[in-house]
Design a protein around this motif. Structure first.
Motif, mmCIF file in Angstrom:
data_model
loop_
_atom_site.group_PDB
_atom_site.id
_atom_site.type_symbol
_atom_site.label_atom_id
_atom_site.label_comp_id
_atom_site.label_asym_id
_atom_site.label_seq_id
_atom_site.Cartn_x
_atom_site.Cartn_y
_atom_site.Cartn_z
ATOM 1 N N ILE A 100 21.338 2.646 -12.520
ATOM 2 C CA ILE A 100 22.634 2.254 -11.975
ATOM 3 C C ILE A 100 23.659 3.281 -12.424
ATOM 4 N N SER A 101 24.490 3.704 -11.485
ATOM 5 C CA SER A 101 25.444 4.790 -11.761
ATOM 6 C C SER A 101 26.744 4.300 -12.400
ATOM 7 N N LEU A 102 26.642 3.399 -13.337
ATOM 8 C CA LEU A 102 27.818 2.911 -14.065
ATOM 9 C C LEU A 102 27.616 3.153 -15.555
ATOM 10 N N ALA A 103 28.702 3.451 -16.253
ATOM 11 C CA ALA A 103 28.617 3.665 -17.698
ATOM 12 C C ALA A 103 28.093 2.399 -18.375
ATOM 13 N N GLY A 104 27.249 2.577 -19.367
ATOM 14 C CA GLY A 104 26.740 1.442 -20.127
ATOM 15 C C GLY A 104 25.429 0.877 -19.592
ATOM 16 N N PHE A 105 24.952 1.369 -18.475
ATOM 17 C CA PHE A 105 23.687 0.894 -17.926
ATOM 18 C C PHE A 105 22.594 1.898 -18.233
ATOM 19 N N ASN A 106 21.522 1.432 -18.831
ATOM 20 C CA ASN A 106 20.365 2.281 -19.083
ATOM 21 C C ASN A 106 19.405 2.163 -17.911
ATOM 22 N N SER A 107 18.589 3.186 -17.741
ATOM 23 C CA SER A 107 17.568 3.093 -16.700
ATOM 24 C C SER A 107 16.534 2.056 -17.138
ATOM 25 N N HIS A 108 15.847 1.507 -16.168
ATOM 26 C CA HIS A 108 14.857 0.463 -16.435
ATOM 27 C C HIS A 108 13.601 0.770 -15.637
ATOM 28 N N GLU A 109 12.448 0.565 -16.251
ATOM 29 C CA GLU A 109 11.166 0.796 -15.579
ATOM 30 C C GLU A 109 10.294 -0.424 -15.768
ATOM 31 N N ASP A 110 9.680 -0.877 -14.686
ATOM 32 C CA ASP A 110 8.840 -2.066 -14.759
ATOM 33 C C ASP A 110 7.870 -2.067 -13.588
ATOM 34 N N THR A 111 6.872 -2.922 -13.664
ATOM 35 C CA THR A 111 5.931 -3.089 -12.565
ATOM 36 C C THR A 111 6.617 -3.825 -11.426
ATOM 37 N N ASP A 112 6.463 -3.280 -10.224
ATOM 38 C CA ASP A 112 7.036 -3.908 -9.031
ATOM 39 C C ASP A 112 6.228 -5.178 -8.750
ATOM 40 N N THR A 113 6.900 -6.302 -8.609
ATOM 41 C CA THR A 113 6.203 -7.571 -8.374
ATOM 42 C C THR A 113 6.423 -8.101 -6.964
ATOM 43 N N SER A 114 6.854 -7.231 -6.048
ATOM 44 C CA SER A 114 7.085 -7.638 -4.666
ATOM 45 C C SER A 114 5.741 -7.841 -3.958
ATOM 46 N N ALA A 115 5.376 -9.098 -3.760
ATOM 47 C CA ALA A 115 4.101 -9.406 -3.098
ATOM 48 C C ALA A 115 4.067 -8.806 -1.694
ATOM 49 N N ASP A 116 5.204 -8.781 -1.018
ATOM 50 C CA ASP A 116 5.260 -8.212 0.334
ATOM 51 C C ASP A 116 4.879 -6.736 0.338
ATOM 52 N N ARG A 117 5.340 -6.001 -0.664
ATOM 53 C CA ARG A 117 5.045 -4.562 -0.730
ATOM 54 C C ARG A 117 3.545 -4.334 -0.929
ATOM 55 N N TYR A 118 2.939 -5.093 -1.834
ATOM 56 C CA TYR A 118 1.495 -4.968 -2.061
ATOM 57 C C TYR A 118 0.716 -5.382 -0.811
ATOM 58 N N GLN A 119 1.107 -6.509 -0.216
ATOM 59 C CA GLN A 119 0.411 -7.009 0.965
ATOM 60 C C GLN A 119 0.475 -6.011 2.112
ATOM 61 N N ARG A 120 1.649 -5.395 2.291
ATOM 62 C CA ARG A 120 1.809 -4.419 3.366
ATOM 63 C C ARG A 120 0.883 -3.225 3.155
ATOM 64 N N LEU A 121 0.784 -2.737 1.914
ATOM 65 C CA LEU A 121 -0.092 -1.601 1.644
ATOM 66 C C LEU A 121 -1.566 -1.965 1.823
ATOM 67 N N PHE A 122 -1.965 -3.140 1.347
ATOM 68 C CA PHE A 122 -3.360 -3.546 1.521
ATOM 69 C C PHE A 122 -3.685 -3.776 2.997
ATOM 70 N N SER A 123 -2.726 -4.293 3.761
ATOM 71 C CA SER A 123 -2.938 -4.474 5.206
ATOM 72 C C SER A 123 -3.125 -3.127 5.896
ATOM 73 N N LYS A 124 -2.291 -2.150 5.534
ATOM 74 C CA LYS A 124 -2.420 -0.797 6.102
ATOM 75 C C LYS A 124 -3.769 -0.197 5.738
ATOM 76 N N LEU A 125 -4.208 -0.421 4.508
ATOM 77 C CA LEU A 125 -5.500 0.093 4.063
ATOM 78 C C LEU A 125 -6.638 -0.566 4.850
ATOM 79 N N GLN A 126 -6.569 -1.889 5.039
ATOM 80 C CA GLN A 126 -7.590 -2.587 5.830
ATOM 81 C C GLN A 126 -7.630 -2.080 7.259
#
Length: 142
Positions: A100-126
């Protein structure tokens, strides 16, 4: 299967950064995505004063007063494990890094938990595997 994963990643606009066919690993990154954000109130569940933010329709601009933005970058890894000559398992992991481009905010990294994103990729793979197998059968028949 590995070549199909690489193809699907590239078709989705991801940059394939690493492949290792011996261990069955494909790694890719998506282009950075930047969206405007705006404060919409105070988080009532927080014990400290914390503002709540949501996406805004404001496009990031090059002006003197810069609107706050959220920049995300996703990295994808696929690990293929062969269970038998005709069966494989694919483990897909998406990690998102946000800044976030505001003072006082650190970057954050985490596993994406969007089921839609995973489902879309697996559907494309299938779909890609289905097309590949049917194309190979049709080619052998000729």
């Amino acid at each position: 299967l590995m070549a199909t994963i690489v193809t699907v990643f590239q078709d989705e606009g991801y940059l394939v950064s690493q492949t290792d066919f011996d261990i069955g690993m494909v790694m890719a990154t998506a282009p950075e995505e930047t969206r405007g954000i705006k404060a919409v109130g105070v988080d009532p569940d927080s014990t400290a004063f914390k503002l709540k933010y949501e996406y805004s329709d404001v496009k990031p601009t090059m002006s003197i007063v810069k609107s706050p933005t959220l920049t995300t970058k996703r990295s994808f890894s696929a690990l293929v494990t062969e269970l038998s000559p005709s069966r494989s398992k694919v483990r897909l992991t998406i990690v998102v890094r946000g800044e976030i481009s505001l003072a006082g905010f650190n970057s954050h990294e985490d596993t994406d938990t969007s089921a839609d994103r995973y489902q879309r990729l697996f559907s494309k793979l299938q779909q890609a595997l289905f097309l590949k197998s049917n194309t190979e059968c049709w080619t052998r028949a000729i």
